[in-house]
Design a protein around this motif. Structure first.
Motif, PDB file in Angstrom:
ATOM      1  N   UNK A  60       0.847  -1.191   0.000  1.00 59.86           N
ATOM      2  CA  UNK A  60       0.000   0.000   0.000  1.00 59.86           C
ATOM      3  C   UNK A  60       0.884   1.243   0.000  1.00 59.86           C
ATOM      4  N   UNK A  61       0.453   2.262  -0.741  1.00 63.15           N
ATOM      5  CA  UNK A  61       1.157   3.545  -0.785  1.00 63.15           C
ATOM      6  C   UNK A  61       0.178   4.639  -0.382  1.00 63.15           C
ATOM      7  N   UNK A  62       0.534   5.393   0.645  1.00 64.21           N
ATOM      8  CA  UNK A  62      -0.269   6.536   1.084  1.00 64.21           C
ATOM      9  C   UNK A  62       0.327   7.799   0.454  1.00 64.21           C
ATOM     10  N   UNK A  63      -0.534   8.576  -0.170  1.00 69.42           N
ATOM     11  CA  UNK A  63      -0.094   9.799  -0.853  1.00 69.42           C
ATOM     12  C   UNK A  63      -0.693  10.988  -0.128  1.00 69.42           C
ATOM     13  N   UNK A  64       0.171  11.773   0.521  1.00 67.88           N
ATOM     14  CA  UNK A  64      -0.291  12.937   1.271  1.00 67.88           C
ATOM     15  C   UNK A  64      -0.021  14.196   0.457  1.00 67.88           C
ATOM     16  N   UNK A  65      -1.087  14.890   0.097  1.00 69.38           N
ATOM     17  CA  UNK A  65      -0.961  16.101  -0.701  1.00 69.38           C
ATOM     18  C   UNK A  65      -2.254  16.374  -1.430  1.00 69.38           C
ATOM     19  N   UNK A  66      -2.169  17.178  -2.476  1.00 69.10           N
ATOM     20  CA  UNK A  66      -3.348  17.516  -3.259  1.00 69.10           C
ATOM     21  C   UNK A  66      -3.417  16.727  -4.548  1.00 69.10           C
ATOM     22  N   UNK A  67      -4.206  17.245  -5.495  1.00 69.44           N
ATOM     23  CA  UNK A  67      -4.411  16.539  -6.756  1.00 69.44           C
ATOM     24  C   UNK A  67      -3.134  16.441  -7.584  1.00 69.44           C
ATOM     25  N   UNK A  68      -2.266  17.449  -7.516  1.00 71.97           N
ATOM     26  CA  UNK A  68      -1.004  17.396  -8.246  1.00 71.97           C
ATOM     27  C   UNK A  68      -0.077  16.320  -7.713  1.00 71.97           C
ATOM     28  N   UNK A  69      -0.020  16.189  -6.390  1.00 68.10           N
ATOM     29  CA  UNK A  69       0.800  15.145  -5.773  1.00 68.10           C
ATOM     30  C   UNK A  69       0.272  13.761  -6.133  1.00 68.10           C
ATOM     31  N   UNK A  70      -1.049  13.608  -6.085  1.00 70.68           N
ATOM     32  CA  UNK A  70      -1.663  12.330  -6.458  1.00 70.68           C
ATOM     33  C   UNK A  70      -1.377  12.018  -7.924  1.00 70.68           C
ATOM     34  N   UNK A  71      -1.440  13.028  -8.784  1.00 72.75           N
ATOM     35  CA  UNK A  71      -1.157  12.841 -10.208  1.00 72.75           C
ATOM     36  C   UNK A  71       0.251  12.285 -10.416  1.00 72.75           C
ATOM     37  N   UNK A  72       1.227  12.864  -9.721  1.00 72.30           N
ATOM     38  CA  UNK A  72       2.600  12.369  -9.834  1.00 72.30           C
ATOM     39  C   UNK A  72       2.697  10.918  -9.383  1.00 72.30           C
ATOM     40  N   UNK A  73       2.078  10.599  -8.246  1.00 73.48           N
ATOM     41  CA  UNK A  73       2.148   9.236  -7.724  1.00 73.48           C
ATOM     42  C   UNK A  73       1.514   8.243  -8.686  1.00 73.48           C
ATOM     43  N   UNK A 270      -2.358  20.528 -22.746  1.00 74.76           N
ATOM     44  CA  UNK A 270      -3.364  19.656 -22.172  1.00 74.76           C
ATOM     45  C   UNK A 270      -3.140  19.627 -20.665  1.00 74.76           C
ATOM     46  N   UNK A 271      -4.198  19.833 -19.923  1.00 77.90           N
ATOM     47  CA  UNK A 271      -4.160  19.848 -18.465  1.00 77.90           C
ATOM     48  C   UNK A 271      -4.588  18.471 -17.973  1.00 77.90           C
ATOM     49  N   UNK A 272      -3.706  17.788 -17.266  1.00 75.91           N
ATOM     50  CA  UNK A 272      -4.034  16.493 -16.677  1.00 75.91           C
ATOM     51  C   UNK A 272      -3.911  16.608 -15.164  1.00 75.91           C
ATOM     52  N   UNK A 273      -5.063  16.684 -14.486  1.00 72.33           N
ATOM     53  CA  UNK A 273      -5.088  16.810 -13.025  1.00 72.33           C
ATOM     54  C   UNK A 273      -4.317  18.036 -12.536  1.00 72.33           C
ATOM     55  N   UNK A 274      -4.263  19.090 -13.361  1.00 71.15           N
ATOM     56  CA  UNK A 274      -3.566  20.308 -12.958  1.00 71.15           C
ATOM     57  C   UNK A 274      -2.143  20.406 -13.469  1.00 71.15           C
ATOM     58  N   UNK A 275      -1.619  19.340 -14.090  1.00 72.48           N
ATOM     59  CA  UNK A 275      -0.282  19.359 -14.681  1.00 72.48           C
ATOM     60  C   UNK A 275      -0.430  19.464 -16.198  1.00 72.48           C
ATOM     61  N   UNK A 276       0.415  20.257 -16.852  1.00 69.76           N
ATOM     62  CA  UNK A 276       0.229  20.509 -18.290  1.00 69.76           C
ATOM     63  C   UNK A 276       1.430  20.083 -19.128  1.00 69.76           C
ATOM     64  N   UNK A 277       1.136  19.673 -20.368  1.00 70.07           N
ATOM     65  CA  UNK A 277       2.162  19.494 -21.387  1.00 70.07           C
ATOM     66  C   UNK A 277       1.528  19.811 -22.732  1.00 70.07           C
ATOM     67  N   UNK A 278       2.341  19.925 -23.782  1.00 68.19           N
ATOM     68  CA  UNK A 278       1.852  20.450 -25.059  1.00 68.19           C
ATOM     69  C   UNK A 278       1.900  19.406 -26.166  1.00 68.19           C
TER      70      UNK A 278
END
Length: 298
Positions: A60-73, A270-278
């Protein structure tokens, strides 16, 4: 009981109560995890790398943070053949996906799901080589994220998203031409101000009309907003209306989709969970029941 667990948090995100929250979370988790490792990130991309390298060893992995942190995980864990369960410890501004699956917004209560919750498999989205858990979009939704005032975000929290959205609708929304080929090989083309794929139920804590009740349908909502639909979008943001059926407003189209390709005339962010690339060409697919999350029993 889980044998091995990992708690990841962002050293440079969150509020002044972060370390108290970590302490509360650890106290709530340790009765249900035999060996818990805590690791912090210090730079962008660290969360993804930690999740990829350590996740394969964990139950199990617990991810503490917001939507951007969860996106990275998510982007670290999704490519793994054996994927651990994820426990969200909401400590961000909006915590949209946590809200979508019913995870308590208080970190301690969310941590208690390790022993008092249940596992459920949810869908994951993929656009090109990147994954998303809550939403992905081009046009207006990306401009909203870019226009957020970080100082306002720190002082007013979710209101900053609402303020940015209203400002963007009024001042800077730009139409663009697109072509979509859906999973039935049907072509859709035209001009829009926003195209978004929804897995969760809210963006910036604002509930999205037509969203799936839970992200476990095997498909997601494709939303196309034309320029003529901006008035309705603005009123929706201001809670003046909440449309119940996409057929009532032809300038806002909504489809269930499991896969499609999107091509735009020019490269777009393109915005994916608050993170962007082109990109200018996007290949989307829904990955059904792809990752297990902890949620409340009821």
């Amino acid at each position: 009981m889980y044998n091995k667990g990992l708690l990841i948090y962002n050293e440079h995100a969150g509020n002044q109560d972060k370390y108290n929250q970590i302490g509360e979370a650890v106290k709530a988790i340790t009765p249900y995890v035999r060996a818990l490792t805590i690791q912090k990130s210090e730079a962008p991309g660290d969360i993804e790398q930690i999740a990829a390298e350590k996740g394969v060893e964990m139950d199990i992995v617990f991810v503490m943070g917001g939507d951007g942190t969860l996106h990275e995980a998510i982007n670290g864990i999704a490519p793994l053949k054996e994927r651990p369960v994820i426990g969200i410890l909401p400590a961000g501004t909006s915590n949209d996906f946590a809200r979508s699956i019913g995870v308590p917004i208080h970190v301690k209560n969310a941590a208690l799901l390790a022993g008092q919750g249940k596992e459920t498999a949810v869908d994951l989205g993929q656009i090109n080589e990147r994954y998303f858990i809550n939403f992905a979009g081009v046009g207006l939704v990306t401009q909203v994220s870019e226009n957020i005032d970080e100082n306002l975000k720190q002082t007013t929290g979710p209101f900053s998203y609402m303020y940015s959205a209203l400002k963007t609708v009024q001042e800077t929304s730009q139409p663009f031409r697109y072509k979509i080929i859906d999973d039935e090989n049907q072509q859709h083309a035209g001009t829009a101000v926003m195209i978004a794929v929804l897995n969760g139920k809210s963006i910036g804590t604002t509930e999205i009309p037509f969203a799936n009740e839970m992200p476990d349908q095997g498909s997601m909502k494709l939303v196309i907003v034309r320029e003529a639909g901006l008035h309705l979008f603005r009123e929706w943001l201001q809670f003046k209306v909440k449309p119940e059926s996409p057929q009532e407003e032809p300038s806002i189209e909504v489809y269930d989709t499991a896969s499609f390709t999107l091509t735009t005339e020019d490269k777009m962010d393109v915005d994916t969970d608050g993170e962007t690339y082109q990109e200018s060409h996007f290949v989307f697919q829904a990955l059904p029941a792809y990752i297990r999350f902890l949620i409340p029993l009821e």
